[in-house]
Design a protein around this motif. Structure first.
Motif, short mmCIF file in Angstrom:
data_model
loop_
_atom_site.label_atom_id
_atom_site.label_comp_id
_atom_site.label_asym_id
_atom_site.label_seq_id
_atom_site.Cartn_x
_atom_site.Cartn_y
_atom_site.Cartn_z
N SER A 1 2.72 1.76 -3.66
CA SER A 1 2.18 2.12 -4.75
C SER A 1 1.81 3.71 -4.54
N ALA A 2 1.38 4.12 -2.96
CA ALA A 2 0.57 4.98 -3.13
C ALA A 2 2.01 5.77 -3.26
N LEU A 3 3.12 6.30 -2.83
CA LEU A 3 4.24 7.02 -2.46
C LEU A 3 3.97 6.63 -4.49
N VAL B 1 0.52 -0.74 -0.03
CA VAL B 1 0.23 0.16 0.07
C VAL B 1 0.72 1.34 -0.35
N ILE B 2 1.90 1.64 0.98
CA ILE B 2 2.98 2.44 0.95
C ILE B 2 3.78 3.14 -0.38
N MET C 1 1.95 8.38 -6.62
CA MET C 1 2.11 9.16 -6.96
C MET C 1 3.03 10.59 -7.45
N CYS D 1 6.85 1.03 -7.11
CA CYS D 1 4.87 0.85 -6.94
C CYS D 1 5.28 -1.16 -7.17
#
Length: 169
Positions: free
Chosen positions: A12-14, A9-10, A17, A66
């Protein structure tokens, strides 16, 4: 499972972005021409080189993070990119991002260092390919490489515009 899901999750989010952020530099309003003009106004010379370098590095580092591929070098890229942003665009504007401050770039850079600390997790290409991604030297390497690259770039290419009368300092 919790650690691996959390890291996915971390990452993928970063990663998404920064990937989208780099894509916006190339394909958003103004495209690379607008990004080049913006970098010129910040004092990065030659601006056209830096616009393409930042765009490509943001897209690549975002995609790699990612995927959990070459996670340590991707984290180093994040550190370098965010330090350059902090020292050029956000410099002297305080902490809060809504005032142009460094809040956002500081958070992004530190989360990247945190990822380097714990590694990408089992649900990553690094793990699938058998790359060693844990150990206390990964965050140190990410910080040293990122800071070194940023300071090298700024030392050779940053020529900030002279302050004009009436500029708030």
């Amino acid at each position: 499972m919790g650690h691996d899901a959390g890291m996915l999750v971390i990452r993928s989010a970063l990663g998404l972005m920064l990937f989208v952020h780099g894509g916006n530099k190339a394909f958003g309003p103004g495209g690379l021409g607008g990004t080049t003009a913006w970098f010129a106004s910040l004092g990065l010379r030659p601006a056209w080189v830096h616009a393409r370098l930042a765009t490509g590095l943001e897209i690549a580092a975002g995609a790699f993070l990612c995927l959990g591929l070459l996670t340590g070098p991707a984290c180093a890229a994040y550190v370098g990119l965010m330090l350059v942003a902090a020292l050029t665009d956000h410099r002297g504007k305080g902490y809060f991002v809504f005032k142009g401050g460094c809040e956002y770039v500081l958070l992004v850079g530190l989360v990247a260092v945190g990822i380097a600390c714990v590694g990408p997790g089992a649900w990553s290409l690094d793990n699938a390919l058998g790359f060693e991604t844990t150990g206390s030297w990964w965050p140190v390497a990410a910080v040293v490489a990122g800071v070194g690259a940023a300071l090298g770039l700024l030392g050779t290419s940053y020529r900030p515009p002279a302050a004009t009368e009436g500029d708030a300092g």
